[in-house]
Design a protein around this motif. Structure first.
Motif, short mmCIF file in Angstrom:
data_model
loop_
_atom_site.label_atom_id
_atom_site.label_comp_id
_atom_site.label_asym_id
_atom_site.label_seq_id
_atom_site.Cartn_x
_atom_site.Cartn_y
_atom_site.Cartn_z
N TRP A 150 -1.54 6.61 -1.87
CA TRP A 150 -2.57 7.26 -2.56
C TRP A 150 -2.19 8.59 -3.13
O TRP A 150 -2.32 9.01 -4.37
N LEU A 151 -1.76 9.20 -2.01
CA LEU A 151 -1.16 10.48 -2.63
C LEU A 151 0.08 10.61 -3.62
O LEU A 151 0.32 11.48 -4.39
N LEU A 152 1.05 9.64 -3.34
CA LEU A 152 2.14 9.38 -4.26
C LEU A 152 1.68 8.93 -5.55
O LEU A 152 2.36 9.48 -6.55
N GLY A 153 0.63 8.26 -5.73
CA GLY A 153 0.06 7.82 -7.17
C GLY A 153 -0.64 8.83 -7.68
O GLY A 153 -0.43 9.16 -8.91
N TRP A 154 -1.31 9.98 -6.84
CA TRP A 154 -1.99 11.04 -7.61
C TRP A 154 -0.87 12.06 -7.82
O TRP A 154 -1.04 12.53 -8.91
N TYR A 155 0.04 12.22 -6.96
CA TYR A 155 1.16 13.23 -7.36
C TYR A 155 1.95 12.78 -8.84
O TYR A 155 2.07 13.53 -9.68
N VAL A 156 2.40 11.41 -8.87
CA VAL A 156 3.22 10.92 -10.04
C VAL A 156 2.22 10.98 -11.40
O VAL A 156 2.54 11.48 -12.25
N SER A 157 0.85 10.58 -11.29
CA SER A 157 0.15 10.55 -12.39
C SER A 157 -0.30 12.26 -12.97
O SER A 157 -0.42 12.45 -14.04
N ASN A 158 -0.22 13.21 -11.61
CA ASN A 158 -0.56 14.59 -12.24
C ASN A 158 0.71 15.21 -12.57
O ASN A 158 0.70 16.33 -13.56
N ASN A 159 2.06 14.77 -12.44
CA ASN A 159 2.99 15.51 -12.72
C ASN A 159 3.84 14.92 -13.64
O ASN A 159 4.86 15.64 -14.32
N LEU A 160 3.72 13.42 -13.90
CA LEU A 160 4.60 12.88 -14.94
C LEU A 160 4.03 12.57 -16.10
O LEU A 160 4.70 12.12 -17.22
N LEU B 31 0.79 -1.19 0.08
CA LEU B 31 0.04 -0.03 0.01
C LEU B 31 0.86 1.02 0.10
O LEU B 31 0.79 2.22 -0.62
N THR B 32 1.83 1.22 0.80
CA THR B 32 2.65 2.52 0.78
C THR B 32 3.29 2.71 -0.42
O THR B 32 3.61 3.95 -0.95
N PHE B 33 3.65 1.85 -1.38
CA PHE B 33 4.61 1.93 -2.53
C PHE B 33 3.32 1.89 -3.72
O PHE B 33 3.70 2.06 -4.77
N PRO C 258 -4.91 -4.62 5.93
CA PRO C 258 -4.22 -4.49 7.05
C PRO C 258 -4.91 -4.26 8.24
O PRO C 258 -4.81 -4.80 9.22
N ILE C 259 -6.08 -3.69 8.03
CA ILE C 259 -6.99 -3.27 9.10
C ILE C 259 -7.70 -4.37 9.67
O ILE C 259 -7.45 -4.87 10.76
N TYR C 260 -8.22 -5.22 8.66
CA TYR C 260 -8.82 -6.20 9.22
C TYR C 260 -7.91 -7.31 9.94
O TYR C 260 -8.47 -7.79 10.79
N ILE C 261 -6.84 -7.58 9.11
CA ILE C 261 -5.96 -8.48 9.69
C ILE C 261 -5.46 -8.10 11.13
O ILE C 261 -5.31 -8.74 12.12
N GLY C 262 -5.27 -6.67 11.22
CA GLY C 262 -4.86 -5.95 12.53
C GLY C 262 -5.59 -6.22 13.71
O GLY C 262 -5.63 -6.59 14.77
N VAL C 263 -7.08 -6.19 13.42
CA VAL C 263 -8.24 -6.24 14.31
C VAL C 263 -8.17 -7.88 14.75
O VAL C 263 -8.34 -8.17 15.92
N VAL C 264 -8.01 -8.65 13.69
CA VAL C 264 -8.04 -10.08 14.11
C VAL C 264 -6.80 -10.48 14.92
O VAL C 264 -7.08 -11.28 15.84
N ILE C 265 -5.66 -10.10 14.73
CA ILE C 265 -4.63 -10.20 15.48
C ILE C 265 -4.67 -9.61 16.85
O ILE C 265 -4.30 -10.41 18.07
N LEU D 106 -0.28 1.70 10.80
CA LEU D 106 0.49 1.66 9.38
C LEU D 106 -0.18 1.44 7.97
O LEU D 106 0.31 1.67 7.02
N GLY D 107 -1.20 0.70 8.17
CA GLY D 107 -1.92 0.43 7.17
C GLY D 107 -2.75 1.45 6.72
O GLY D 107 -2.67 1.79 5.35
N ILE D 108 -3.26 2.27 7.74
CA ILE D 108 -4.02 3.67 7.17
C ILE D 108 -3.14 4.54 6.54
O ILE D 108 -3.42 5.19 5.72
N ILE D 109 -2.04 4.72 7.18
CA ILE D 109 -0.99 5.70 7.01
C ILE D 109 -0.48 5.15 5.53
O ILE D 109 -0.13 6.29 4.43
N GLY D 110 0.00 4.15 5.30
CA GLY D 110 0.39 3.60 4.11
C GLY D 110 -0.49 3.68 2.99
O GLY D 110 -0.14 4.19 1.97
N GLY D 111 -1.85 3.29 3.36
CA GLY D 111 -2.79 3.58 2.32
C GLY D 111 -2.89 5.31 1.66
O GLY D 111 -3.05 5.32 0.36
N ILE D 112 -2.76 5.70 2.65
CA ILE D 112 -2.91 7.48 2.47
C ILE D 112 -1.59 8.01 1.80
O ILE D 112 -1.61 8.77 0.54
#
Length: 79
Positions: A68-78, A23-25, A36-43, A59-65
């Motif tokens: 998403w921001l990295l993908g948005w930035y790359v798609s808009n600038n490159l 998710l982070t990359f 990761p949220i569901y698995i974290g809850v189960v753990i 970290l799942g929430i932060i990695g997802g955000i």
């Protein structure tokens, strides 16, 4: 082998942390952010590993955000 119980904690941890990394990359679609949220809850609930479960959730929430921001930035600038 009679009283042994299968423990799926290892595979859940592996899948959960792999989801966080992917998710982070931005290698997984943001709609899969809930893995990761569901698995974290189960753990946290079933295996009483509150620190690992909480870390995976946050970290799942932060990695997802970030992904998403990295993908948005790359798609808009490159492109």
């Amino acid at each position: 082998m009679g009283n042994e119980q299968k423990d799926g904690k290892g595979i859940l941890l592996t899948i959960g942390w792999l989801s966080v990394i992917l998710l982070t990359f931005n290698l997984m679609p943001p709609m899969l952010l809930f893995f990761p949220i569901y698995i974290g809850v189960v753990i946290r609930r079933d295996y009483q590993r509150s620190k690992q479960g909480s870390a995976m959730i946050y970290l799942g929430i932060i990695g997802g955000i970030i992904g998403w921001l990295l993908g948005w930035y790359v798609s808009n600038n490159l492109m």
